[in-house]
Design a protein around this motif. Structure first.
Motif, mmCIF file in Angstrom:
data_model
loop_
_atom_site.group_PDB
_atom_site.id
_atom_site.type_symbol
_atom_site.label_atom_id
_atom_site.label_comp_id
_atom_site.label_asym_id
_atom_site.label_seq_id
_atom_site.Cartn_x
_atom_site.Cartn_y
_atom_site.Cartn_z
ATOM 1 N N ASP A 113 32.799 29.552 -33.106
ATOM 2 C CA ASP A 113 31.977 30.400 -33.130
ATOM 3 C C ASP A 113 30.699 30.390 -33.934
ATOM 4 N N LEU A 114 30.909 29.559 -35.203
ATOM 5 C CA LEU A 114 30.014 30.298 -36.476
ATOM 6 C C LEU A 114 29.326 29.373 -36.677
ATOM 7 N N VAL A 115 29.596 28.012 -36.103
ATOM 8 C CA VAL A 115 28.988 26.274 -36.141
ATOM 9 C C VAL A 115 27.648 26.824 -34.561
ATOM 10 N N ASP A 116 27.743 27.420 -33.759
ATOM 11 C CA ASP A 116 27.308 27.896 -32.660
ATOM 12 C C ASP A 116 26.159 28.461 -32.875
ATOM 13 N N LEU A 117 26.996 29.559 -33.768
ATOM 14 C CA LEU A 117 25.362 30.091 -34.133
ATOM 15 C C LEU A 117 24.620 29.146 -35.358
ATOM 16 N N GLY A 118 25.073 28.582 -35.485
ATOM 17 C CA GLY A 118 24.385 28.062 -36.928
ATOM 18 C C GLY A 118 23.084 26.804 -36.170
ATOM 19 N N VAL A 119 23.902 25.808 -34.780
ATOM 20 C CA VAL A 119 23.230 25.373 -33.931
ATOM 21 C C VAL A 119 21.930 26.543 -33.424
ATOM 22 N N ASN A 120 22.170 27.770 -32.790
ATOM 23 C CA ASN A 120 21.317 27.486 -32.282
ATOM 24 C C ASN A 120 20.245 28.306 -33.620
ATOM 25 N N MET A 121 20.360 28.808 -34.538
ATOM 26 C CA MET A 121 19.596 29.188 -35.428
ATOM 27 C C MET A 121 18.718 27.990 -36.184
ATOM 28 N N VAL A 122 19.892 27.211 -36.134
ATOM 29 C CA VAL A 122 18.097 26.164 -36.869
ATOM 30 C C VAL A 122 17.985 25.641 -35.562
ATOM 31 N N ARG A 123 18.159 25.782 -34.317
ATOM 32 C CA ARG A 123 17.305 25.095 -33.008
ATOM 33 C C ARG A 123 15.827 26.000 -33.026
ATOM 34 N N SER A 124 16.424 27.505 -33.251
ATOM 35 C CA SER A 124 15.182 28.438 -32.850
ATOM 36 C C SER A 124 14.419 27.805 -33.952
ATOM 37 N N GLU A 125 14.449 27.989 -35.233
ATOM 38 C CA GLU A 125 13.177 27.783 -35.939
ATOM 39 C C GLU A 125 12.573 26.553 -36.140
ATOM 40 N N ARG A 126 13.694 25.486 -35.196
ATOM 41 C CA ARG A 126 12.596 23.705 -34.963
ATOM 42 C C ARG A 126 11.993 23.543 -34.234
#
Length: 461
Positions: A113-126
């Motif tokens: 779940d932590l990695v999922d949040l990380g992916v969403n965070m980086v995707r939002s930034e990009r």
């Protein structure tokens, strides 16, 4: 990806422990010792990334146990810390791991779940980084639909063709101005959107999801994408096409790699209610087996292991773990020795006083009184609390916490909801004066009878 890493390191470099505490002060009242501890832990993470590679992997995070009653700011400190660092953050409750079907599975699931949040965070930034380009591409697509490009006929005269192309371009620019001005927002338009090739739910074998394997996603990626027609207003079309174009501009492999790196080096896991799985030393037969089992399941994750996720393997060696608990019955020393050793920093948070409640009501950026004032402003009513009202609310919270059960600042929510119930209910229909003044006398009249009746205050406050 390198630039993003540099930006991330630059953000962390500018966050000194003193600045971290200053930022936390905007949202959390008191608890200076806890703020200092987490500020140092966060700064040490940046320091670790600057040291030589040969010693880098040897430097372990200083995991923290926050000890204190509910509602004193334990969760808020961890959450605000993660937001400051731009780090993936997840909160889990240790007591949940004792439920049937959870033990051994959920412990690793929290890392996924932590990695999922990380992916969403980086995707939002990009996505934000390519937003301007995506909007320009969406604008061109809409203009192509409204004014299709001129097709060259087989027997076209070159001069006629030039004139027609010039007229088309003028019309296009005229339409572009109207589009940017929002004059075409309500006009309906039909356009193509990309949809996945799989039109049904795909179920994989039981347990594959726990292993980080998403059958639905795998099948969707294997099947060819297809276009389908959609009819919406131009305003909605711009948003949808912009989103689709932004996704095309983003390298998802780079996003996932960056997310894994950020999770491994900067991720924060907040384990609440850790005291609920600590053995009670007052029992003669020693720690409860299921509780100790939960601790044993947590141990490899906190010590450092590799968890399989759908984005690839994730190492937990340098994830920061912050545990918290009231420890009314059990003590931190009742945890299994190996787990105790992985939480070297222990900080005790103090109970909140009446003075603290006054500050909590007024000082933070998200103070409760500011929240209720903003809510009633939507009805055209200005809500004001004089100093006697604020003091009376704080005194009531402190008194009820002493008499009934100490739930810290959460008591203020129930008190304010009870106090403002009639106003919140009646305002839309009665349309009172533009300003509603709350005084100490009004607070006493509304809450006094409830506070004096101990049984009643148990249910209401």
């Amino acid at each position: 990806m390198k630039n993003n890493n540099n930006n991330f390191d630059s953000l962390m470099k500018n966050l000194t422990p003193a600045q971290i505490v200053k930022e936390l002060d905007k949202y959390i009242i008191g608890q200076d010792e806890a703020k200092r501890a987490v500020a140092i832990a966060l700064r040490n993470r940046w320091r670790r990334r600057q040291v030589d590679e040969e010693i880098k992997d040897e430097i372990m995070p200083n995991n923290i146990i926050l000890i204190g009653p509910t509602g004193v700011g334990k969760t808020e400190i961890a959450r605000r810390l993660a937001k400051l660092a731009g780090a993936p953050f997840i909160k889990v409750e240790a007591s949940k791991f004792t439920e049937v079907g959870y033990v051994g599975r959920d412990v690793e699931a929290m890392i996924r779940d932590l990695v999922d949040l990380g992916v969403n965070m980086v995707r939002s930034e990009r996505t934000e980084a390519v937003k301007e380009k995506a909007e320009a591409m969406a604008e061109e697509k809409i203009l192509d639909t409204l004014i299709p490009p001129v097709k060259k006929p087989a027997t076209a005269n070159e001069n006629d063709e030039d004139i027609e192309a010039l007229q088309n371009e003028k019309t296009r620019e005229w339409m572009r101005k109207k589009l940017r001005a929002g004059e075409l927002d309500d006009k309906m338009i039909e356009f193509d959107v990309t949809s996945g090739g799989v039109g049904m739910q795909v179920f994989g074998p039981v347990g594959l999801d726990d292993m980080g394997i998403n059958i639905q996603e795998i099948m969707s990626n294997m099947m060819p994408k297809k276009k389908k027609k959609r009819k919406t207003s131009i305003k909605d079309a711009r948003r949808l096409i912009t989103q689709e174009e932004a996704q095309k501009l983003i390298d998802m492999d780079a996003v996932q790699n960056e997310a894994i790196k950020r999770t491994q080096e900067s991720g924060i896991v907040f384990i609440d209610e850790i005291d609920k799985v600590a053995g009670n030393s007052s029992k003669s037969n020693g720690p409860d087996v299921s509780r100790e089992g939960v601790q044993r399941d947590l141990l490899p994750i906190v010590e450092g292991s590799t968890v399989s996720t759908k984005y690839g393997p994730v190492k937990t060696d340098h994830i920061l773990f912050i545990a918290a608990g009231a420890f009314h019955i059990a003590k931190p020393s009742d945890l299994v020795p190996e787990l105790q050793g992985r939480f070297p920093i222990r900080v005790e948070l103090s109970s909140l006083t009446q003075e603290d409640f006054v500050k909590i009501l007024t000082v933070p950026h998200n103070a409760l009184l500011k929240q209720y004032t903003a809510l009633l402003k939507t009805e055209g009513v200005e809500l004001k609390f004089n100093s006697s009202a604020i003091n009376e609310i704080a005194a009531t919270a402190a008194h009820v916490n002493e008499e009934v059960e100490n739930i810290g600042a959460r008591r203020l929510h129930t008190i304010l909801t009870t106090l403002l119930e009639d106003i919140l209910f009646e305002v839309p229909d009665k349309k009172p004066a533009n300003t509603v003044q709350i005084t100490g006398k009004m607070v006493k009249e509304k809450l006094d009878s409830i506070v004096k009746d101990r049984d009643l205050s148990k249910y209401i406050l």
